[in-house]
Write a protein that holds these residues in place. Structure first.
Motif, mmCIF file in Angstrom:
data_model
loop_
_atom_site.group_PDB
_atom_site.id
_atom_site.type_symbol
_atom_site.label_atom_id
_atom_site.label_comp_id
_atom_site.label_asym_id
_atom_site.label_seq_id
_atom_site.Cartn_x
_atom_site.Cartn_y
_atom_site.Cartn_z
ATOM 1 N N UNK A 168 0.837 -1.211 0.000
ATOM 2 C CA UNK A 168 0.000 0.000 0.000
ATOM 3 C C UNK A 168 0.864 1.251 0.000
ATOM 4 N N UNK A 169 1.964 1.243 0.740
ATOM 5 C CA UNK A 169 2.854 2.404 0.747
ATOM 6 C C UNK A 169 3.468 2.622 -0.635
ATOM 7 N N UNK A 170 3.865 1.521 -1.288
ATOM 8 C CA UNK A 170 4.404 1.637 -2.649
ATOM 9 C C UNK A 170 3.347 2.210 -3.584
ATOM 10 N N UNK A 171 2.135 1.714 -3.468
ATOM 11 C CA UNK A 171 1.055 2.150 -4.359
ATOM 12 C C UNK A 171 0.780 3.645 -4.231
ATOM 13 N N UNK A 172 0.893 4.173 -3.023
ATOM 14 C CA UNK A 172 0.594 5.591 -2.826
ATOM 15 C C UNK A 172 1.761 6.481 -3.232
ATOM 16 N N UNK A 173 2.993 5.916 -3.255
ATOM 17 C CA UNK A 173 4.177 6.719 -3.578
ATOM 18 C C UNK A 173 4.541 6.703 -5.052
ATOM 19 N N UNK A 174 4.454 5.550 -5.714
ATOM 20 C CA UNK A 174 5.150 5.370 -6.984
ATOM 21 C C UNK A 174 4.239 4.918 -8.125
ATOM 22 N N UNK A 175 4.577 5.411 -9.297
ATOM 23 C CA UNK A 175 4.073 4.881 -10.550
ATOM 24 C C UNK A 175 5.223 4.926 -11.558
#
Length: 419
Positions: free
Chosen positions: A248-255
């Motif tokens: 979830x942290x990755x999803x909110x930080x990165x694309x």
């Protein structure tokens, strides 16, 4: 091994589940593995395994009312008390954090003051080692968790071997974490590279720091120790019970950046079910990087046999995608046979194999997008995983969607939840 041997010597069923990272909430984790059954959790270092196995077997098969008394529990073992899982949404406090972060970013761009706002910057510069994919992701996501718990606005200044923004960029709904050049203009911060124990000994030193700007150099998973240090804050921000927290942290930080999107779009992925294999030999590309040995080339046959076993157990007709850190796998007889039959696909290596932190700069720049595209494929574009002991594959398993995963050595089930 002696603990495991003692436990396996008793009982009707003994399963092993491989994890690379810590279990953050062992009660929920154990209950999730054994739904509908009485579950006990324990610490191996505190257990008397020769007697504990028999005692647990009796408690599971024929529970008694006195088993509820702590005085009757085997040493080092207690019943699991799982807590309800939170839904995959953030509480209002997290949404407020993101709004404040947007205001801070605007103020920084305008050169305005930041009254009452503290900042945490995760650093990766040419002056420090940052690790490979797994270490970098663990470092950044752990630092983000620390920032959320300590009420700091989170930024990343990552320039090695090239700016991180050439590969990843902020998401529209997340914080704009992009900074550049802070290692020149700001004072030194704290360094936890290859030194998780230092943070675990005193996490409050960082969490309670009064510095307006805190710079962290870290390739370690600070998350679990930080959550244990501030449990009420973790619950308030929505971190404490999230079973896939790092995802979830990755999803909110990165694309993906435009360059990485183009590289991903240029792939030629086979249709249908895909099983991704990650194999790391470690020491087979000395002209590209120096690394200790991980797996001998002869072990790859076991990985391929494991993939075939996994495919049968799932009832699939799948294509295997092999991602390896050496082109020598192409010459192995079993690999050549499977490639010729169309069962196995090897990604093209037009830009060369690299290690993000150990390869020469020019080689790293050439192979950077290809390397990240391979990680992204394992994370999001295969339906099952066969992994080796490497953070590259482990973070892909953890950050991508939940799907069947096993270790190539022994074909042991692998778990990628944050725990």
């Amino acid at each position: 091994q002696s603990h495991v041997a003692a436990l396996v010597g008793h009982g009707k069923r003994n399963d092993a589940v491989w994890r690379r990272f810590e279990v953050r909430n062992e009660d929920n984790f154990a209950a999730g593995l054994c739904p509908g059954s009485p579950v006990w959790v324990g610490k191996l270092e505190d257990m008397q395994c020769k007697t504990a196995a028999l005692q647990l077997q009796r408690r599971i098969a024929s529970p008694e009312s006195d088993d509820l008394l702590p005085s009757s529990w085997p040493e080092g073992i207690r019943p699991a008390t799982p807590r309800p899982q939170v839904v995959a949404t953030w509480p209002d406090r997290m949404r407020h954090y993101l709004k404040i972060h947007g205001d801070v970013t605007t103020a920084l761009r305008q050169g305005s003051e930041l009254p009452g706002q503290k900042i945490l910057i995760h650093m990766c510069t040419t002056m420090s080692f940052c690790g490979g994919h797994g270490d970098r992701l663990n470092g950044m996501l752990g630092a983000f968790a620390v920032a959320l718990l300590s009420g700091r606005q989170f930024f990343i200044d990552s320039q090695r071997p090239v700016p991180l923004t050439l590969v990843l960029q902020p998401t529209p709904e997340g914080p704009d974490w992009r900074l550049f050049g802070t290692h020149v203009t700001l004072s030194a911060g704290v360094n936890f590279n290859d030194n998780l124990a230092s943070f675990e000994r005193d996490p409050r030193r960082v969490l309670d720091s009064q510095e307006d700007v805190l710079r962290i150099v870290s390739n370690q998973r600070l998350t679990a120790a930080a959550l244990r240090a501030l449990p009420q804050q973790a619950e308030a921000v929505g971190l404490s019970l999230h079973s896939n927290l790092h995802a979830r942290l990755f999803e909110i930080l990165f694309q993906p950046s435009p360059a990485l999107r183009a590289t991903l779009a240029a792939r030629s992925l086979p249709s249908g079910r895909r099983i991704g294999l990650h194999f790391r030999a470690g020491d087979q590309m000395p002209a590209h990087w120096k690394d200790p040995p991980r797996h001998g080339l002869s072990e790859l046959d076991e990985f391929l046999e494991c993939a075939e076993s996994l495919e049968r157990s799932l009832g699939w007709d799948a294509t295997f995608l092999l991602f390896a850190d050496t082109d020598k796998v192409q010459d192995l007889p079993r690999v050549r046979e499977l490639v010729a039959s169309g069962k196995l696909v090897l990604p093209p290596q037009n830009d060369g194999l690299i290690h993000l932190d150990r390869s020469p700069a020019m080689l790293s720049v050439r192979g950077l997008l290809t390397s990240w595209a391979e990680w992204w494929t394992l994370a999001f574009d295969v339906h099952a995983l066969v992994l080796c002991q490497s953070g590259f594959g482990a973070t892909a398993m953890e950050i991508g969607p939940r799907r069947p995963a096993v270790m190539g050595r022994g074909c042991v089930p692998a778990d990628g939840s944050t725990g």
